[in-house]
Write a protein that holds these residues in place. Structure first.
Motif, short mmCIF file in Angstrom:
data_model
loop_
_atom_site.label_atom_id
_atom_site.label_comp_id
_atom_site.label_asym_id
_atom_site.label_seq_id
_atom_site.Cartn_x
_atom_site.Cartn_y
_atom_site.Cartn_z
N TRP A 1 0.83 -1.20 0.00
CA TRP A 1 0.00 0.00 0.00
C TRP A 1 0.86 1.25 0.00
CZ3 TRP A 1 -4.98 1.09 -0.79
CH2 TRP A 1 -5.91 0.04 -0.75
N ARG A 2 1.93 1.23 0.79
CA ARG A 2 2.79 2.40 0.89
C ARG A 2 3.39 2.77 -0.47
NH1 ARG A 2 8.25 2.81 2.44
NH2 ARG A 2 8.76 4.82 3.45
N ALA A 3 3.71 1.76 -1.27
CA ALA A 3 4.29 2.01 -2.58
C ALA A 3 3.35 2.77 -3.51
CB ALA A 3 4.70 0.69 -3.23
N LEU A 4 2.05 2.70 -3.24
CA LEU A 4 1.06 3.39 -4.07
C LEU A 4 0.95 4.87 -3.73
CD1 LEU A 4 -1.84 0.77 -4.05
CD2 LEU A 4 -0.08 1.10 -5.80
N CYS A 5 1.56 5.29 -2.62
CA CYS A 5 1.39 6.67 -2.14
C CYS A 5 2.76 7.31 -1.94
CB CYS A 5 0.61 6.68 -0.84
SG CYS A 5 -1.04 5.96 -0.95
N PRO A 6 3.52 7.52 -3.01
CA PRO A 6 4.86 8.09 -2.86
C PRO A 6 4.85 9.48 -2.24
CG PRO A 6 4.20 8.05 -5.17
CD PRO A 6 3.20 7.24 -4.43
N ASP A 7 3.75 10.21 -2.36
CA ASP A 7 3.67 11.54 -1.77
C ASP A 7 3.70 11.48 -0.24
OD1 ASP A 7 1.09 10.25 -2.20
OD2 ASP A 7 0.19 12.05 -1.33
N LEU A 8 3.39 10.31 0.34
CA LEU A 8 3.37 10.16 1.80
C LEU A 8 4.58 9.41 2.32
CD1 LEU A 8 -0.41 9.24 2.25
CD2 LEU A 8 0.67 11.46 2.70
N ALA A 9 5.49 9.03 1.44
CA ALA A 9 6.60 8.17 1.85
C ALA A 9 7.47 8.80 2.93
CB ALA A 9 7.46 7.81 0.64
N GLY A 10 7.55 10.13 2.94
CA GLY A 10 8.38 10.79 3.95
C GLY A 10 7.77 10.83 5.33
N ARG A 11 6.44 10.65 5.39
CA ARG A 11 5.77 10.72 6.70
C ARG A 11 5.11 9.41 7.11
NH1 ARG A 11 1.82 13.57 7.48
NH2 ARG A 11 1.18 14.15 5.38
N VAL A 12 5.05 8.44 6.22
CA VAL A 12 4.68 7.07 6.60
C VAL A 12 5.95 6.25 6.42
CG1 VAL A 12 3.22 5.07 6.17
CG2 VAL A 12 2.28 7.38 5.92
N LEU A 13 6.61 5.95 7.51
CA LEU A 13 7.93 5.33 7.47
C LEU A 13 7.82 3.86 7.08
CD1 LEU A 13 9.40 6.90 10.74
CD2 LEU A 13 9.51 7.77 8.38
#
Length: 218
Positions: free
Chosen positions: A87-99
């Motif tokens: 799931w995290r890979a689908l949201c690169p815009d959040l990668a810096g705040r979802v570790l």
């Protein structure tokens, strides 16, 4: 062409990308949980450790909804970590705040890692042995400083009684699946929290007869 937003309709995202795991309850409860966290968490940059993150859908939604928050998801198995990373890979815009997710077994504190401002878990206490709740509170106490928050979301009993017929039926179903599962009494969790240096605050009422238990670290 409209840009694809994987969080807008998680069920549709899973239909499009069937390798993903999906927890339907997250789509139902994410908005009210985010609203409660917006009132409870610091308005300045803060860190949240989530225990038993499941698919990671909560982690991404909370980070999107709460731009001051850095969110650390966790799971107890490698399969769980993989589901979160998918799931995290689908949201690169959040990668810096979802570790990147870390492996944590709630029942086996202390947990590795730096201090955090809050520890959050959703729907853990009733779908795990009681030892997981004991470990959750001990582990959170070790990772939180003074004024930090332990936040526990889910259905609970009050003074040994169900708060509604839906929770009674849910508890019976859980215990049929595993005798060590079942809804926990708020008072029993309060007792554990007080013994670990927390204070108690009034539970937040949530939709569908759920609660958000709030324990500040004293």
């Amino acid at each position: 062409m409209t840009e694809f937003d994987p969080l807008a309709d998680p069920a549709a995202t899973v239909a499009r990308l069937p390798h993903l795991r999906h927890a339907p309850a997250t789509a139902r409860n994410r908005a009210p949980i985010a609203a409660a966290l917006a009132e409870l968490l610091l308005a300045t940059p803060c860190s949240v450790l989530e225990i038993a993150s499941g698919t990671g859908e909560h982690a991404l939604w909370m980070a999107r909804s709460l731009p001051q928050v850095t969110w650390q998801p966790s799971e107890a198995t490698q399969d769980g970590l993989t589901a979160i990373e998918d799931w995290r890979a689908l949201c690169p815009d959040l990668a810096g705040r979802v570790l990147p997710p870390v492996m944590i077994d709630a029942a086996r504190p202390p947990w590795p890692g730096p201090p955090v401002d809050a520890v959050f878990t959703a729907n853990l206490t009733h779908i795990a042995p009681w030892a997981a709740t004991e470990g959750l509170i001990k582990g959170a106490a070790a990772r939180l400083g003074q004024g930090g928050l332990l936040l526990i979301y889910g259905p609970f009993n009050k003074r040994g009684s169900f708060t509604g017929p839906g929770n009674a039926a849910f508890d019976a179903d859980l215990r049929m699946r595993n005798l060590e599962w079942g809804l926990r009494d708020i008072e029993a969790i309060d007792t554990l929290a007080l013994a670990q240096g927390f204070t108690t605050a009034p539970p937040r009422m949530m939709p569908a007869d759920n609660r958000l238990l709030v324990y500040p670290r004293s």
